[in-house]
Design an enzyme around this catalytic site. Structure first.
Site, PDB file in Angstrom:
ATOM      1  N   TYR A  65      -4.502 -45.969  54.232  1.00 21.33           N
ATOM      2  CA  TYR A  65      -3.773 -46.097  55.231  1.00 21.33           C
ATOM      3  C   TYR A  65      -4.288 -46.239  56.497  1.00 21.33           C
ATOM      4  CZ  TYR A  65       0.052 -46.686  52.054  1.00 21.33           C
ATOM      5  OH  TYR A  65       0.791 -47.208  51.152  1.00 21.33           O
ATOM      6  N   HIS A 115      10.507 -51.533  54.897  1.00 18.02           N
ATOM      7  CA  HIS A 115       9.379 -50.772  54.392  1.00 18.02           C
ATOM      8  C   HIS A 115       8.719 -49.972  55.246  1.00 18.02           C
ATOM      9  CE1 HIS A 115       9.442 -54.052  50.779  1.00 18.02           C
ATOM     10  NE2 HIS A 115      10.482 -53.157  50.740  1.00 18.02           N
ATOM     11  N   CYS A 149       5.514 -35.455  58.189  1.00 17.58           N
ATOM     12  CA  CYS A 149       5.057 -34.563  57.395  1.00 17.58           C
ATOM     13  C   CYS A 149       5.432 -34.818  55.902  1.00 17.58           C
ATOM     14  CB  CYS A 149       5.628 -33.087  57.689  1.00 17.58           C
ATOM     15  SG  CYS A 149       4.998 -31.889  56.673  1.00 17.58           S
ATOM     16  N   CYS A 153       7.898 -31.430  55.265  1.00 17.76           N
ATOM     17  CA  CYS A 153       9.124 -30.918  56.008  1.00 17.76           C
ATOM     18  C   CYS A 153       9.852 -32.130  56.592  1.00 17.76           C
ATOM     19  CB  CYS A 153       8.724 -29.852  57.302  1.00 17.76           C
ATOM     20  SG  CYS A 153       7.996 -30.273  58.206  1.00 17.76           S
ATOM     21  N   CYS A 199       0.680 -30.584  59.330  1.00 16.77           N
ATOM     22  CA  CYS A 199       1.860 -30.645  60.027  1.00 16.77           C
ATOM     23  C   CYS A 199       1.649 -29.252  61.051  1.00 16.77           C
ATOM     24  CB  CYS A 199       2.813 -30.514  59.148  1.00 16.77           C
ATOM     25  SG  CYS A 199       4.652 -30.337  60.055  1.00 16.77           S
ATOM     26  N   CYS A 202       4.688 -26.784  59.568  1.00 13.12           N
ATOM     27  CA  CYS A 202       4.530 -26.135  58.415  1.00 13.12           C
ATOM     28  C   CYS A 202       3.156 -26.239  57.482  1.00 13.12           C
ATOM     29  CB  CYS A 202       5.652 -26.676  57.479  1.00 13.12           C
ATOM     30  SG  CYS A 202       5.203 -28.252  56.749  1.00 13.12           S
TER      31      CYS A 202
HETATM   32  P1  OAD Z   1       3.420 -60.900  49.725  1.00 11.07           P
HETATM   33  O1  OAD Z   1       2.231 -60.754  49.794  1.00 11.07           O
HETATM   34  O2  OAD Z   1       3.935 -60.464  48.462  1.00 11.07           O
HETATM   35  O3  OAD Z   1       3.859 -62.462  50.020  1.00 11.07           O
HETATM   36  C1  OAD Z   1       3.604 -63.101  51.109  1.00 11.07           C
HETATM   37  C2  OAD Z   1       4.133 -64.407  51.008  1.00 11.07           C
HETATM   38  O4  OAD Z   1       3.677 -64.955  52.310  1.00 11.07           O
HETATM   39  C3  OAD Z   1       3.801 -65.409  50.029  1.00 11.07           C
HETATM   40  O5  OAD Z   1       4.850 -66.006  49.378  1.00 11.07           O
HETATM   41  C4  OAD Z   1       2.840 -66.533  50.704  1.00 11.07           C
HETATM   42  O6  OAD Z   1       2.902 -67.651  50.297  1.00 11.07           O
HETATM   43  C5  OAD Z   1       3.312 -66.226  52.218  1.00 11.07           C
HETATM   44  N1  OAD Z   1       2.423 -66.792  53.305  1.00 11.07           N
HETATM   45  C6  OAD Z   1       1.113 -66.710  53.250  1.00 11.07           C
HETATM   46  N2  OAD Z   1       0.603 -66.939  54.397  1.00 11.07           N
HETATM   47  C7  OAD Z   1       1.825 -67.364  55.076  1.00 11.07           C
HETATM   48  C8  OAD Z   1       1.837 -67.934  56.149  1.00 11.07           C
HETATM   49  N3  OAD Z   1       0.747 -68.106  57.217  1.00 11.07           N
HETATM   50  N4  OAD Z   1       2.940 -68.333  56.954  1.00 11.07           N
HETATM   51  C9  OAD Z   1       4.225 -67.817  56.135  1.00 11.07           C
HETATM   52  N5  OAD Z   1       3.964 -67.456  54.884  1.00 11.07           N
HETATM   53  C10 OAD Z   1       2.751 -67.099  54.295  1.00 11.07           C
HETATM   54  O7  OAD Z   1       4.246 -60.123  50.814  1.00 11.07           O
HETATM   55  P2  OAD Z   1       5.880 -59.620  50.698  1.00 11.07           P
HETATM   56  O8  OAD Z   1       6.688 -60.449  50.251  1.00 11.07           O
HETATM   57  O9  OAD Z   1       5.931 -59.010  52.270  1.00 11.07           O
HETATM   58  O10 OAD Z   1       6.049 -53.356  49.960  1.00 11.07           O
HETATM   59  O11 OAD Z   1       5.561 -58.153  50.034  1.00 11.07           O
HETATM   60  C11 OAD Z   1       6.635 -57.424  49.692  1.00 11.07           C
HETATM   61  C12 OAD Z   1       6.419 -56.071  49.561  1.00 11.07           C
HETATM   62  O12 OAD Z   1       5.430 -55.869  48.809  1.00 11.07           O
HETATM   63  C13 OAD Z   1       5.546 -55.454  50.865  1.00 11.07           C
HETATM   64  O13 OAD Z   1       6.268 -55.177  51.709  1.00 11.07           O
HETATM   65  C14 OAD Z   1       4.986 -54.306  50.090  1.00 11.07           C
HETATM   66  C15 OAD Z   1       4.664 -54.729  48.820  1.00 11.07           C
HETATM   67  O14 OAD Z   1       4.879 -53.863  47.658  1.00 11.07           O
HETATM   68  C16 OAD Z   1       5.912 -52.167  50.014  1.00 11.07           C
HETATM   69  O15 OAD Z   1       4.703 -51.613  50.192  1.00 11.07           O
HETATM   70  C17 OAD Z   1       6.952 -51.431  49.731  1.00 11.07           C
END
Ligand code: OAD
Length: 252
Positions: free
Chosen positions: A69, A120, A128, A131, A154, A157
């Site tokens: 991260y 998300h 933390c 806590c 933290c 805690c």
């Molecule tokens: P993804 O990486 O799954 O999908 C990205 C999408 O963006 C794809 O459909 C691509 O075709 C599209 N894409 C790529 N370049 C682009 C551009 N320049 N303009 C527009 N679209 C473009 O990302 P998310 O759908 O956001 O969750 O992923 C959903 C969640 O999956 C994330 O928030 C994360 C992950 O698990 C958590 O971390 C809880």
């Protein structure tokens, strides 16, 4: 160059008074933040999310998870909002534009938009892990990726400080989904930008809109599971398409 705009899209966008944008990782791709599922450079390629983005991974190896991260925080700090983020902020000057994003970056905000819901969570909203108190103390973010990094402690805690993102199996932030759903019901246009539509419950929002009779447009250069369930499929990228749409509705 932006793809030619569908006249029906321009008409819809020009007439819309309440626009709700559902954005995903593709929104920030042209800023240089890799999407999760890109074939070559996706975060999923380099790291196994099931090993890193889970409460279990954090319990097992917090230094590994925090190092990952910290790398993402550093990456986001080093990039800028793109023309797509900026176009949405400009659009909000002439009509109501509400943004519910799955992105944990702050690029919408840095472009000048208010974000209604970070479904998300946010990378930098540290708290933390024990806590739950928010943490705004200093954290060390190395300039180069490292394999292990001790999370901050933290002050209340002595628990470990974690990123404020939603991990697999965790609940969405309180109220975030409901706020997004309300904005979808109350819109006259829902624009789904740059999400693969694979992660629920966020992926259910376009269907909620359509079920309510609200037109849904998908802006994505590729086909997704959402594509066949929207009113208009718009094959372009966020940073090319959105400024082009803004320019078109300015004269529509
Ligand atoms: P993804 O990486 O799954 O999908 C990205 C999408 O963006 C794809 O459909 C691509 O075709 C599209 N894409 C790529 N370049 C682009 C551009 N320049 N303009 C527009 N679209 C473009 O990302 P998310 O759908 O956001 O969750 O992923 C959903 C969640 O999956 C994330 O928030 C994360 C992950 O698990 C958590 O971390 C809880």
């Amino acid at each position: 160059m932006a793809a030619p705009l569908n006249p029906a899209l321009v008409e819809l966008a020009a007439a819309a008074r309440r626009v709700t944008v559902l954005s995903g990782a593709g929104m920030s791709a042209e800023s240089g933040v890799p999407t999760f599922r890109a074939a070559q450079s996706g975060l999923w390629e380099r790291f196994d999310p099931t090993m890193l983005a889970t409460p279990q991974a954090w319990e097992a190896d917090p230094e590994l998870v925090w190092a990952w991260y910290a790398w993402r925080i550093n990456l986001v700090r080093g990039v800028e909002p793109n023309a797509g983020h900026r176009a949405l902020a400009r659009w909000a000057e002439r009509t109501q534009v509400r943004i519910a994003t799955q992105n944990v970056d702050d690029l919408h905000e840095r472009a000048g938009s208010d974000v209604l819901a970070h479904l998300h969570g946010s990378l930098t909203a540290l708290r933390c892990a024990d806590c739950e108190r928010p943490f705004d103390g200093p954290v060390e973010i190395p300039a180069e990726p490292v394999e292990r990094l001790a999370p901050a402690a933290c002050p209340a805690c002595d628990g470990r400080v974690r990123p404020g993102v939603v991990w697999f199996g965790e609940m969405l932030p309180q109220g975030a989904f409901d706020a997004a759903a309300d904005a979808v019901f109350d819109a006259d246009l829902v624009l789904v930008v740059g999400t693969s539509g694979l992660v629920y419950p966020a992926a259910s929002l376009p269907d909620l809109a359509r079920g309510h009779g609200v037109p849904v447009v998908e802006l994505n250069p590729e086909d997704t599971p959402v594509s066949e369930r929207v009113d208009i499929v718009w094959r372009d990228t966020a940073a090319r398409g959105l400024p082009a749409l803004l320019a078109a509705i300015a004269v529509a």
